[in-house]
Write an enzyme that holds these catalytic residues in place. Structure first.
Site, short mmCIF file in Angstrom:
data_model
loop_
_atom_site.label_atom_id
_atom_site.label_comp_id
_atom_site.label_asym_id
_atom_site.label_seq_id
_atom_site.Cartn_x
_atom_site.Cartn_y
_atom_site.Cartn_z
N ARG A 232 10.14 -4.87 4.60
CA ARG A 232 8.77 -5.66 4.70
C ARG A 232 8.82 -6.68 5.78
O ARG A 232 9.74 -7.13 6.15
CB ARG A 232 8.73 -6.49 2.97
CG ARG A 232 8.41 -5.75 1.86
CD ARG A 232 7.03 -5.14 1.93
NE ARG A 232 6.62 -4.48 0.66
CZ ARG A 232 6.88 -3.21 0.57
NH1 ARG A 232 7.26 -2.42 1.33
NH2 ARG A 232 6.46 -2.60 -0.75
N HIS B 213 3.31 1.43 8.79
CA HIS B 213 3.72 1.42 7.39
C HIS B 213 3.69 2.72 6.65
O HIS B 213 2.94 3.11 5.79
CB HIS B 213 3.09 0.53 6.55
CG HIS B 213 3.73 0.08 5.32
ND1 HIS B 213 3.70 -1.25 4.52
CD2 HIS B 213 4.85 0.62 4.62
CE1 HIS B 213 4.57 -1.38 3.73
NE2 HIS B 213 5.40 -0.31 3.73
N GLU C 6 -0.52 -7.01 7.25
CA GLU C 6 -0.78 -5.74 7.44
C GLU C 6 -2.42 -5.19 7.32
O GLU C 6 -2.88 -5.91 6.07
CB GLU C 6 -0.04 -4.65 6.76
CG GLU C 6 1.42 -4.74 7.24
CD GLU C 6 2.27 -3.93 6.42
OE1 GLU C 6 1.73 -2.98 5.62
OE2 GLU C 6 3.56 -3.91 6.72
C1 DGY Z 1 7.56 0.95 -0.76
O1 DGY Z 1 7.52 1.80 -1.69
O2 DGY Z 1 7.73 -0.24 -1.17
C2 DGY Z 1 7.15 1.37 0.49
O3 DGY Z 1 6.95 0.13 1.64
C3 DGY Z 1 5.75 2.36 0.64
O4 DGY Z 1 6.51 3.30 0.70
#
Ligand code: DGY
Length: 334
Positions: free
Chosen positions: A236, A284, A265
């Site tokens: 993240r 992402h 984002e």
């Molecule tokens: C998640 O699953 O948390 C990812 O960031 C999206 O694939």
């Protein structure tokens, strides 16, 4: 019962829900649900399937009088107020496991791309800047035999460690818990975070976003890293202080970065990251393979179906809600 879905799902995934529920869905594949559509969508919904773009906070939950389950199409659930859901007896589920290998593949792709300057090299070729084979043209950093520091040794961190072992890398890791199995399998060695940052040629982050991990990698931590090192983040964005990272990349106190996630984002147009040549930027897409994204959405839909029909969730984030519901529905079960 009624289920609201915040994005258009592939037909095969929608088919998990439509035989059992009245399903209403935001009609777009690539545009996130508007706040007003979300608020009215949850008003009479028993189940909600949501993507990581859709913040589920108290103001959404306050208007969701019948809501029993929020099924997240992602493993990370930082954008859902789980505490507020639990208070209201609403189950929250996520999609662990199904995206581990795809995300680890992408972390490794970013590591290789940043180390070997792959996007920069392709751009140079396409701009006709490749005039002749030259000794030091577009030279990068060796990945094989280098030291990789993995921050967060959960499922994805472990999958990255297995890939690194195939590249004969020395593996260090920092995690809340030591993992004897992966230590045995890959030779990974535990280090406190500061030591890991000092010793690693590559640092790859695999932590959930929580109050403890927000800006875990800031100016001080970046200053511990080698000037030849590469930072990779597929977890993240807010785990890394992006302003501090830009500064380190500009001043080349670290060598490069490979990023799939950002503090905001989509990445804002004015982000200074866009103009740096020592960073590889992806939108992402860690889990973005057809198979994995379909599995993630299916898992979310199955969680809703199982919970609404049978009171069971496959991958609950707040299992105490399930136990409580069982106790209310079957008071003499034990
Ligand atoms: C998640 O699953 O948390 C990812 O960031 C999206 O694939």
């Amino acid at each position: 019962m009624r289920v609201y879905v915040t994005r258009k799902l592939p037909d095969e995934v929608a088919g998990i829900l439509t035989p059992f529920f009245e399903v209403e869905s935001w009609p777009h594949e690539d545009v996130p649900v508007s706040r007003s559509a979300l608020l009215s969508g949850v008003e009479t919904a028993d189940g909600l399937v949501r993507l990581l773009t859709d913040r589920i906070d108290r103001s959404v939950l306050d208007g969701a009088r019948r809501l029993k389950i929020v099924a997240n199409v992602a493993v990370g659930f930082d954008n859902v107020d789980v505490g507020a859901c639990t208070e209201r007896g609403i189950a929250v589920t996520n999609t662990p496991g199904v995206l581990t290998e795809s995300t680890a593949d992408l972390a490794f792709a970013l590591l290789l791309a940043a180390a070997r300057r792959i996007p920069e090299a392709q751009d140079a070729l396409k701009r006709f800047e490749w005039k002749a084979w030259s000794l030091m043209f577009l030279t990068g950093r060796d990945v094989h035999s280098a030291t990789l520091g993995i921050v967060g040794m959960g499922r994805i961190g472990r999958a990255v460690a297995r890939r690194a072992a195939g590249f004969s890398m020395r593996i260090l890791y920092y995690s809340r818990r030591r993992d004897a199995e992966i230590e045995g399998e890959t030779g990974a060695v535990f280090r406190p975070l500061d030591e890991l940052l000092r010793e690693s040629d590559f640092v790859s982050i695999h932590l959930p976003l929580t109050e403890e991990t927000r800006h875990l990698i800031g100016e001080r931590e970046l200053s511990l890293m080698k000037p030849t090192s590469v930072l990779v983040n597929t977890s993240r964005g807010p785990v890394v202080d992006e302003a501090a990272l830009c500064h380190a990349l500009e001043r080349r106190t670290i060598w490069a970065a490979g990023l799939d996630v950002y503090e905001e984002e989509p990445l804002p147009a004015q982000s200074p990251l866009r103009s740096l040549d020592n960073v590889v930027l992806l939108p992402h897409i860690g889990s973005a393979t057809v198979t994995t994204r379909t599995r993630m959405a299916s898992m979310a839909a199955e969680n809703v179906r199982e919970f609404l029909l049978r009171g069971k969730a496959l991958t609950p984030v707040n299992p105490e809600v399930l136990a409580l519901r069982r106790a209310i529905e079957q008071p003499n079960a034990d």
